[in-house]
Write a protein that holds these residues in place. Structure first.
Motif, PDB file in Angstrom:
ATOM      1  N   ARG A 293      36.496 -12.967  48.320  1.00  0.00           N
ATOM      2  CA  ARG A 293      37.195 -12.843  47.038  1.00  0.00           C
ATOM      3  C   ARG A 293      37.653 -11.415  46.837  1.00  0.00           C
TER       4      ARG A 293
ATOM      5  N   ARG B  83      52.894  -7.415  38.855  1.00  0.00           N
ATOM      6  CA  ARG B  83      52.998  -7.698  40.283  1.00  0.00           C
ATOM      7  C   ARG B  83      53.849  -8.953  40.523  1.00  0.00           C
ATOM      8  N   LEU B  84      53.588 -10.002  39.740  1.00  0.00           N
ATOM      9  CA  LEU B  84      54.386 -11.227  39.890  1.00  0.00           C
ATOM     10  C   LEU B  84      55.854 -10.951  39.574  1.00  0.00           C
TER      11      LEU B  84
ATOM     12  N   LEU C  74      59.324 -14.860  42.250  1.00  0.00           N
ATOM     13  CA  LEU C  74      58.794 -16.025  41.530  1.00  0.00           C
ATOM     14  C   LEU C  74      59.569 -16.209  40.221  1.00  0.00           C
ATOM     15  N   PRO C  75      60.186 -17.390  40.004  1.00  0.00           N
ATOM     16  CA  PRO C  75      60.890 -17.598  38.722  1.00  0.00           C
ATOM     17  C   PRO C  75      59.880 -17.673  37.568  1.00  0.00           C
ATOM     18  N   PRO C  76      60.187 -17.027  36.426  1.00  0.00           N
ATOM     19  CA  PRO C  76      59.265 -17.101  35.284  1.00  0.00           C
ATOM     20  C   PRO C  76      58.936 -18.556  34.927  1.00  0.00           C
TER      21      PRO C  76
ATOM     22  N   GLU D 149      43.538  -5.765  38.434  1.00  0.00           N
ATOM     23  CA  GLU D 149      43.267  -7.128  38.020  1.00  0.00           C
ATOM     24  C   GLU D 149      41.963  -7.673  38.595  1.00  0.00           C
TER      25      GLU D 149
ATOM     26  N   LEU E 203      66.498 -12.925  41.350  1.00  0.00           N
ATOM     27  CA  LEU E 203      65.412 -13.425  42.205  1.00  0.00           C
ATOM     28  C   LEU E 203      65.752 -13.213  43.682  1.00  0.00           C
TER      29      LEU E 203
ATOM     30  N   TYR F 205      46.753 -22.430  42.148  1.00  0.00           N
ATOM     31  CA  TYR F 205      46.002 -21.179  42.073  1.00  0.00           C
ATOM     32  C   TYR F 205      45.448 -20.922  40.677  1.00  0.00           C
TER      33      TYR F 205
ATOM     34  N   VAL G 193      52.675 -24.723  43.244  1.00  0.00           N
ATOM     35  CA  VAL G 193      51.857 -23.716  43.946  1.00  0.00           C
ATOM     36  C   VAL G 193      51.048 -22.906  42.935  1.00  0.00           C
ATOM     37  N   ARG G 194      51.717 -22.453  41.881  1.00  0.00           N
ATOM     38  CA  ARG G 194      51.049 -21.666  40.857  1.00  0.00           C
ATOM     39  C   ARG G 194      49.942 -22.481  40.181  1.00  0.00           C
TER      40      ARG G 194
ATOM     41  N   GLN H 185      49.750 -17.648  48.640  1.00  0.00           N
ATOM     42  CA  GLN H 185      50.512 -17.873  47.427  1.00  0.00           C
ATOM     43  C   GLN H 185      51.767 -17.005  47.401  1.00  0.00           C
ATOM     44  N   PHE H 186      51.575 -15.710  47.644  1.00  0.00           N
ATOM     45  CA  PHE H 186      52.723 -14.801  47.569  1.00  0.00           C
ATOM     46  C   PHE H 186      53.732 -15.106  48.670  1.00  0.00           C
TER      47      PHE H 186
ATOM     48  N   LEU I  38      57.364 -24.224  43.358  1.00  0.00           N
ATOM     49  CA  LEU I  38      56.607 -22.991  43.119  1.00  0.00           C
ATOM     50  C   LEU I  38      55.686 -23.147  41.912  1.00  0.00           C
TER      51      LEU I  38
ATOM     52  N   LEU J  64      52.571  -1.343  43.826  1.00  0.00           N
ATOM     53  CA  LEU J  64      52.477  -0.548  42.603  1.00  0.00           C
ATOM     54  C   LEU J  64      51.379   0.491  42.722  1.00  0.00           C
TER      55      LEU J  64
ATOM     56  N   VAL K 117      40.050 -13.421  41.347  1.00  0.00           N
ATOM     57  CA  VAL K 117      38.961 -14.237  41.876  1.00  0.00           C
ATOM     58  C   VAL K 117      39.384 -15.033  43.108  1.00  0.00           C
ATOM     59  N   LEU K 118      40.656 -14.906  43.506  1.00  0.00           N
ATOM     60  CA  LEU K 118      41.106 -15.610  44.710  1.00  0.00           C
ATOM     61  C   LEU K 118      40.657 -14.837  45.952  1.00  0.00           C
TER      62      LEU K 118
ATOM     63  N   PHE L  73      56.433 -17.493  47.775  1.00  0.00           N
ATOM     64  CA  PHE L  73      57.495 -17.076  46.853  1.00  0.00           C
ATOM     65  C   PHE L  73      58.764 -16.654  47.601  1.00  0.00           C
TER      66      PHE L  73
ATOM     67  N   ARG M  11      36.823 -20.383  38.697  1.00  0.00           N
ATOM     68  CA  ARG M  11      36.004 -19.293  39.220  1.00  0.00           C
ATOM     69  C   ARG M  11      35.698 -18.252  38.154  1.00  0.00           C
ATOM     70  N   GLN M  12      36.217 -18.472  36.937  1.00  0.00           N
ATOM     71  CA  GLN M  12      35.955 -17.498  35.879  1.00  0.00           C
ATOM     72  C   GLN M  12      35.000 -18.107  34.877  1.00  0.00           C
TER      73      GLN M  12
ATOM     74  N   TYR N 270      61.862  -2.472  37.034  1.00  0.00           N
ATOM     75  CA  TYR N 270      60.934  -2.667  35.917  1.00  0.00           C
ATOM     76  C   TYR N 270      61.432  -2.014  34.627  1.00  0.00           C
TER      77      TYR N 270
ATOM     78  N   THR O  82      62.022 -23.998  42.065  1.00  0.00           N
ATOM     79  CA  THR O  82      61.226 -23.612  40.896  1.00  0.00           C
ATOM     80  C   THR O  82      60.065 -24.571  40.643  1.00  0.00           C
TER      81      THR O  82
ATOM     82  N   THR P 249      48.616  -8.056  36.604  1.00  0.00           N
ATOM     83  CA  THR P 249      48.927  -9.296  37.325  1.00  0.00           C
ATOM     84  C   THR P 249      50.393  -9.690  37.130  1.00  0.00           C
TER      85      THR P 249
ATOM     86  N   VAL Q 287      42.236 -23.011  40.572  1.00  0.00           N
ATOM     87  CA  VAL Q 287      41.172 -22.364  41.359  1.00  0.00           C
ATOM     88  C   VAL Q 287      40.616 -21.165  40.588  1.00  0.00           C
ATOM     89  N   SER Q 288      41.516 -20.333  40.048  1.00  0.00           N
ATOM     90  CA  SER Q 288      41.080 -19.139  39.310  1.00  0.00           C
ATOM     91  C   SER Q 288      40.287 -19.541  38.071  1.00  0.00           C
TER      92      SER Q 288
END
Lengths: 269, 305
Positions: free
Chosen positions: B151, A96-97, A102-104, B112, B97, A13, A9-10, B124-125, A6, B107, B115-116, B128, A20-21, B73, A3, A93, A16-17
């Motif tokens: 991007r 999808r996660l 991925l643990p919350p 979304e 998990l 990102y 890792v998060r 990244q994925f 990860l 999906l 920007v990556l 996991f 970029r915004q 879900y 956890t 987003t 980086v995000s």
């Protein structure tokens, strides 16, 4: 990966995000610096601010610096995260996660750690800007810097958790800024960020005392203003014990609310 | 992956109602209208290990509701669901998990503002999952090698959809959910995608697919289930669904001012008769076997009637 790994890792990102915004960068990252510049320029003719005859005096910019540091914590934590997570919830987003292993908690670690790191960079830029452009003297006593460290750390963790908790309130990503920004602005006005806290009516001071920003701003004043300025505070002291207590209380509240309300998607059952 | 006797997915009497007990909606929920909408109205099906199963049906038929219940879900109103040997809504914590690590989800639509870059997002994925596919291999498999460092928010709609597919398969899932995966693909991209799905199936991946492209279902699926208004209208292998009657071929030819058409179990005999009658080639002669799309439309029309 576990956890924590990860979460790292998060974090990477998220950072980086974040950079970029442009909109997030402008409104949360540069906002305190710009505001300090505007305030200092606008009131440069006002002259120095002091506690009274014979007391210490500081320039207008120096007087506003602690408030801007506190506002930076609030923006990096509450505003940035509440809006970003609400938007991530509505644009898919998070859905999808939520479909990945991925643990919350890793997601939260990423959010909080990136807030902390970008917040610290923001703080350093703000202080550099204050020192070099406006010639504002920064504390020389190492103990003040130690105070800054724990108040900042506690403040940003609390504000990040409150931002995560608050992200459950907006019903859509588009309404997120409309829900969050007025709240954040309101807190800044009653908590002594834009208006000198000592000059606010008592009822407003009392109201502000329930919220973390007032204490955060007070803690920052204790770091950046001469010690003599504590005569302007309620009870004529900095009261760092209460600063710690109230921030910690809101931290626990944020933790509990997040634990109870966070969902990857808006649930239907 | 060991082949086990129980199916990858087992669904029994699945029901899903929206509304009623649902939390306060967005707007206009002040009144006390507690109307419930039944999205899924009691459906049963299995998906075997290594099988490609397509769920077909018009918009609002209950396809996405069904697939999102299987993905964990949403909670169901009634019925039993088993996905890779577990009931998703009973899983919690580590077990949840671990279960998610064995499935892959694409999906229906993701909007979304990402920007990556393609490679950053996939790296990244991949992190996991316990046994991810090599990122560059996945990028190559979805045909985005040229765009690996672009991007994602600067890609075209079809290219973004390929990223969605890549993110769904990077974890090396045993079971892959594909909800209208090829929307926005051009014809050649769709062909490439079909090749990818066949390779995944050959590696033993079980796949649940929904699509509006019936030729896609015919190309990829071992079996299809057709749902309309929340009920399963028919289920079976692609070449047998709808029954023998739905597959009776047509013979079509031009005669006089118009086009004549006749359904017959013996098209060759009819063609021979026509050839004899015309004393040569019948004009504009066609022998047509109903496609999956024709069968589907008949079944949907039948269900609505």
């Amino acid at each position: 990966m576990n956890t924590i790994a990860l979460g790292a890792v998060r974090t990477r990102y998220e950072i980086v995000s974040y950079f970029r915004q442009f909109d997030a960068l402008f409104f949360t990252f540069l906002f305190p610096i710009i505001m300090l510049g505007i305030f200092t320029a606008a009131f440069s003719a006002t002259g120095d601010i002091g506690t009274g005859p014979g007391g210490p005096k500081v320039s207008f910019g120096a007087y506003y610096l602690p408030g801007m540091v506190a506002a930076g914590v609030l923006l990096s934590g509450v505003q940035n995260l509440a809006v970003a997570i609400a938007q991530e919830k509505s644009d898919g987003t998070l859905k999808r996660l939520g479909g990945t292993p991925l643990p919350p908690l890793s997601y939260f670690i990423g959010k909080m750690l990136s807030s902390l790191l970008t917040g610290v960079v923001q703080l350093i830029l703000l202080l550099l800007f204050a020192r070099t452009v406006f010639g504002i003297a920064l504390p020389s006593d190492p103990e003040r810097w130690l105070d800054l460290a724990w108040i900042y750390l506690l403040g940003i963790l609390t504000c990040s958790l409150l931002g995560i908790a608050l992200s459950a309130v907006p019903r859509s990503g588009r309404s997120a800024t409309a829900v969050v920004i007025p709240l954040v602005l309101f807190l800044q006005f009653i908590s002594g960020v834009y208006l000198p806290f000592a000059q606010l009516p008592t009822w407003m001071q009392n109201l502000a005392s329930f919220f973390p920003l007032k204490w955060l701003a007070q803690g920052m004043r204790s770091v950046f203003l001469p010690d003599g300025f504590k005569t302007l505070e309620v009870g004529h002291e900095w009261n760092l014990g209460w600063v710690a207590l109230v921030l910690a209380g809101w931290l626990v509240l944020g933790l509990v609310v997040t634990r109870l309300t966070f969902r990857w998607i808006r649930t239907d059952a | 992956m060991t082949s086990s006797p129980e199916p990858a997915v087992a669904v029994r009497g699945l029901r899903k109602e929206y509304g009623g007990s649902e939390g306060t909606g967005s707007t206009g929920s002040i009144g006390s209208t507690r109307s419930t909408v039944t999205a899924v109205d009691g459906i049963d099906f299995d998906i075997g290990h290594g099988e490609v199963f397509a769920l077909l049906g018009p918009n609002g038929a209950g396809k996405s509701s069904t697939i999102e219940i299987l993905e964990g879900y949403h909670r169901r109103t009634a019925g039993d669901v088993e996905v890779l040997g577990a009931d998703p809504q009973r899983l919690h914590g580590r077990a949840l998990l671990a279960w998610k690590a064995r499935i892959g989800i694409v999906l229906q639509s993701a909007s979304e503002q990402n920007v990556l870059t393609v490679r950053q997002m996939l790296r990244q994925f991949a992190s996991f999952y316990p046994h991810p596919r090599p990122v560059d291999e996945v990028i190559d498999a979805v045909g985005l090698t040229q765009k690996a460092n672009a991007r994602i928010d600067r890609l075209s709609g079809g290219q973004r959809r390929r990223v969605d597919v890549a993110l769904g398969i990077v974890g090396r899932p045993e079971l892959l959910f594909l909800d209208e995966p090829t929307t926005g693909f051009d014809p050649s991209a769709r062909r490439e995608f079909w090749g990818l799905i066949r390779r995944l199936r050959d590696e033993g991946t079980s796949i649940l697919l929904t699509t509006h492209y019936l030729d896609e279902a015919a190309q990829l699926a071992d079996r299809v289930g057709i749902i309309a208004a929340g009920r399963l209208v028919d289920i079976g292998p692609v070449d047998r669904i709808g029954g023998a009657e739905a597959r009776v071929p047509y013979v079509r030819w031009a005669e006089g001012a118009g086009i004549r058409e006749q359904r017959t179990h013996e098209p060759a005999r009819l063609v021979a008769e026509l050839a004899a009658r015309f004393g040569g080639e019948p004009p504009r002669l066609e022998v047509i076997r109903p496609s999956l799309e024709d069968v589907y439309l008949q079944l949907i029309r039948g269900a609505a009637a």
